[in-house]
Write a protein that holds these residues in place. Sequence first.
Motif, PDB file in Angstrom:
ATOM      1  N   ASN A 260       0.805  -1.219   0.000  1.00 50.62           N
ATOM      2  CA  ASN A 260       0.000   0.000   0.000  1.00 50.62           C
ATOM      3  C   ASN A 260       0.842   1.273   0.000  1.00 50.62           C
ATOM      4  N   LEU A 261       2.091   1.178   0.414  1.00 50.30           N
ATOM      5  CA  LEU A 261       2.953   2.365   0.445  1.00 50.30           C
ATOM      6  C   LEU A 261       3.496   2.721  -0.928  1.00 50.30           C
ATOM      7  N   HIS A 262       3.741   1.700  -1.761  1.00 52.93           N
ATOM      8  CA  HIS A 262       4.249   1.908  -3.125  1.00 52.93           C
ATOM      9  C   HIS A 262       5.566   2.694  -3.146  1.00 52.93           C
ATOM     10  N   GLU A 263       6.425   2.467  -2.171  1.00 53.40           N
ATOM     11  CA  GLU A 263       7.714   3.147  -2.117  1.00 53.40           C
ATOM     12  C   GLU A 263       8.838   2.147  -2.403  1.00 53.40           C
ATOM     13  N   PRO A 264       9.708   2.443  -3.403  1.00 51.81           N
ATOM     14  CA  PRO A 264      10.807   1.519  -3.741  1.00 51.81           C
ATOM     15  C   PRO A 264      11.713   1.189  -2.565  1.00 51.81           C
ATOM     16  N   MET A 265      11.885   2.146  -1.644  1.00 49.81           N
ATOM     17  CA  MET A 265      12.816   1.939  -0.538  1.00 49.81           C
ATOM     18  C   MET A 265      12.349   0.802   0.397  1.00 49.81           C
ATOM     19  N   TYR A 266      11.052   0.475   0.345  1.00 47.96           N
ATOM     20  CA  TYR A 266      10.534  -0.572   1.213  1.00 47.96           C
ATOM     21  C   TYR A 266      10.512  -1.949   0.526  1.00 47.96           C
ATOM     22  N   LEU A 267      10.902  -2.017  -0.720  1.00 49.13           N
ATOM     23  CA  LEU A 267      10.848  -3.284  -1.450  1.00 49.13           C
ATOM     24  C   LEU A 267      11.793  -4.323  -0.843  1.00 49.13           C
ATOM     25  N   PHE A 268      12.975  -3.873  -0.402  1.00 51.20           N
ATOM     26  CA  PHE A 268      13.905  -4.806   0.228  1.00 51.20           C
ATOM     27  C   PHE A 268      13.310  -5.371   1.528  1.00 51.20           C
ATOM     28  N   LEU A 269      12.592  -4.527   2.258  1.00 48.15           N
ATOM     29  CA  LEU A 269      11.933  -4.989   3.475  1.00 48.15           C
ATOM     30  C   LEU A 269      10.873  -6.036   3.146  1.00 48.15           C
ATOM     31  N   ALA A 270      10.162  -5.816   2.038  1.00 46.03           N
ATOM     32  CA  ALA A 270       9.154  -6.777   1.607  1.00 46.03           C
ATOM     33  C   ALA A 270       9.811  -8.100   1.206  1.00 46.03           C
ATOM     34  N   MET A 271      10.953  -8.016   0.529  1.00 44.61           N
ATOM     35  CA  MET A 271      11.685  -9.236   0.143  1.00 44.61           C
ATOM     36  C   MET A 271      12.101 -10.023   1.379  1.00 44.61           C
ATOM     37  N   LEU A 272      12.591  -9.309   2.398  1.00 48.10           N
ATOM     38  CA  LEU A 272      13.033  -9.970   3.624  1.00 48.10           C
ATOM     39  C   LEU A 272      11.850 -10.622   4.338  1.00 48.10           C
ATOM     40  N   ALA A 273      10.717  -9.930   4.375  1.00 47.32           N
ATOM     41  CA  ALA A 273       9.525 -10.478   5.024  1.00 47.32           C
ATOM     42  C   ALA A 273       9.027 -11.719   4.284  1.00 47.32           C
ATOM     43  N   LEU A 274       8.991 -11.649   2.952  1.00 45.41           N
ATOM     44  CA  LEU A 274       8.559 -12.798   2.160  1.00 45.41           C
ATOM     45  C   LEU A 274       9.506 -13.974   2.349  1.00 45.41           C
ATOM     46  N   ASN A 275      10.809 -13.686   2.400  1.00 45.19           N
ATOM     47  CA  ASN A 275      11.804 -14.735   2.607  1.00 45.19           C
ATOM     48  C   ASN A 275      11.593 -15.418   3.966  1.00 45.19           C
ATOM     49  N   ASP A 276      11.311 -14.627   4.994  1.00 43.62           N
ATOM     50  CA  ASP A 276      11.067 -15.177   6.331  1.00 43.62           C
ATOM     51  C   ASP A 276       9.845 -16.084   6.343  1.00 43.62           C
ATOM     52  N   VAL A 277       8.776 -15.657   5.670  1.00 46.09           N
ATOM     53  CA  VAL A 277       7.546 -16.457   5.605  1.00 46.09           C
ATOM     54  C   VAL A 277       7.824 -17.799   4.924  1.00 46.09           C
ATOM     55  N   LEU A 278       8.541 -17.760   3.802  1.00 44.55           N
ATOM     56  CA  LEU A 278       8.830 -18.987   3.063  1.00 44.55           C
ATOM     57  C   LEU A 278       9.741 -19.922   3.852  1.00 44.55           C
ATOM     58  N   LEU A 279      10.778 -19.354   4.489  1.00 42.91           N
ATOM     59  CA  LEU A 279      11.714 -20.183   5.260  1.00 42.91           C
ATOM     60  C   LEU A 279      11.016 -20.857   6.437  1.00 42.91           C
ATOM     61  N   CYS A 280      10.156 -20.119   7.127  1.00 42.73           N
ATOM     62  CA  CYS A 280       9.403 -20.711   8.240  1.00 42.73           C
ATOM     63  C   CYS A 280       8.459 -21.799   7.742  1.00 42.73           C
ATOM     64  N   THR A 281       7.817 -21.552   6.616  1.00 43.37           N
ATOM     65  CA  THR A 281       6.853 -22.513   6.084  1.00 43.37           C
ATOM     66  C   THR A 281       7.530 -23.797   5.622  1.00 43.37           C
ATOM     67  N   VAL A 282       8.763 -23.682   5.129  1.00 43.50           N
ATOM     68  CA  VAL A 282       9.497 -24.851   4.663  1.00 43.50           C
ATOM     69  C   VAL A 282       9.973 -25.726   5.819  1.00 43.50           C
ATOM     70  N   THR A 283      10.230 -25.129   6.981  1.00 44.35           N
ATOM     71  CA  THR A 283      10.840 -25.872   8.090  1.00 44.35           C
ATOM     72  C   THR A 283       9.913 -26.144   9.272  1.00 44.35           C
ATOM     73  N   VAL A 284       9.147 -25.147   9.711  1.00 50.36           N
ATOM     74  CA  VAL A 284       8.417 -25.256  10.979  1.00 50.36           C
ATOM     75  C   VAL A 284       7.314 -26.311  10.983  1.00 50.36           C
ATOM     76  N   PRO A 285       6.447 -26.405   9.964  1.00 52.44           N
ATOM     77  CA  PRO A 285       5.401 -27.442  10.015  1.00 52.44           C
ATOM     78  C   PRO A 285       5.961 -28.851  10.200  1.00 52.44           C
ATOM     79  N   LYS A 286       7.055 -29.181   9.509  1.00 59.49           N
ATOM     80  CA  LYS A 286       7.671 -30.497   9.668  1.00 59.49           C
ATOM     81  C   LYS A 286       8.228 -30.653  11.078  1.00 59.49           C
TER      82      LYS A 286
END
Length: 221
Positions: free
Chosen positions: A58-84
């Motif tokens: 919703n912010l549409h600011e390029p400076m926050y894209l890296f933060l979004a990448m880090l958040a998405l990476n965290d979600v994927l890493l947790c999903t790959v490991t934690v349920p198992k």
Amino acid sequence: SDLDDLPTMSDSNHTGAFFFLSGLPGLEVVHKWLSIPLCTMYGASRARNSLILWLVKNLHEPMYLFLAMLALNDVLLCTVTVPKMLIIFWQGPSPSTYPACLTQMFFVHALFLSESAVLLAMAFDRYVAICAPLHYATLLTGSLISKVGLALLARSVAVVTPGVLLILRLHFCRSNVIHHTYCENMGIAKLACNSYALNSIYGLTAALLTTGLDFVLISLS
């Protein structure tokens, strides 16, 4: 023990083989108790990172894209490991087929490397913002940040893929119990009957040239 009764890799071929993930060595008696804070932290992490992704969208600011990448990476890493991990903590040693174990190994290592790379990109993003504030908006555009993100993803895939191929050359005929909560490179390699020295050399070299180098560059930035 239950682990002693499990079949070995010699009972089946590669494609039909499976590993058993045993959990945290020495802490089997408290696995169920450990699952409570783990489940809580997993839920909190998913909620926090989902909120970050929604805000960045919703912010549409390029400076926050890296933060979004880090958040998405965290979600994927947790999903790959934690349920198992939770399945292991609740039900005991959990089987994982050979292809599934290699798939998890690939994503765990690739996501770990990409997280390190994103942190490096964020460090240099702040470096440019502080040292060249007047040129920041023209230097770091949304297009450039997207290209950097794709390059970081390509780096992770390029580094992890040889590690998976090196696992494929190994032969397994002994125990198939991995004393861990997820499939990882050396955990699998140490179960092989033939030499895994090449796996060790490549793993150490790759770690030094990626996460090790990232740490040095982050410190310099």
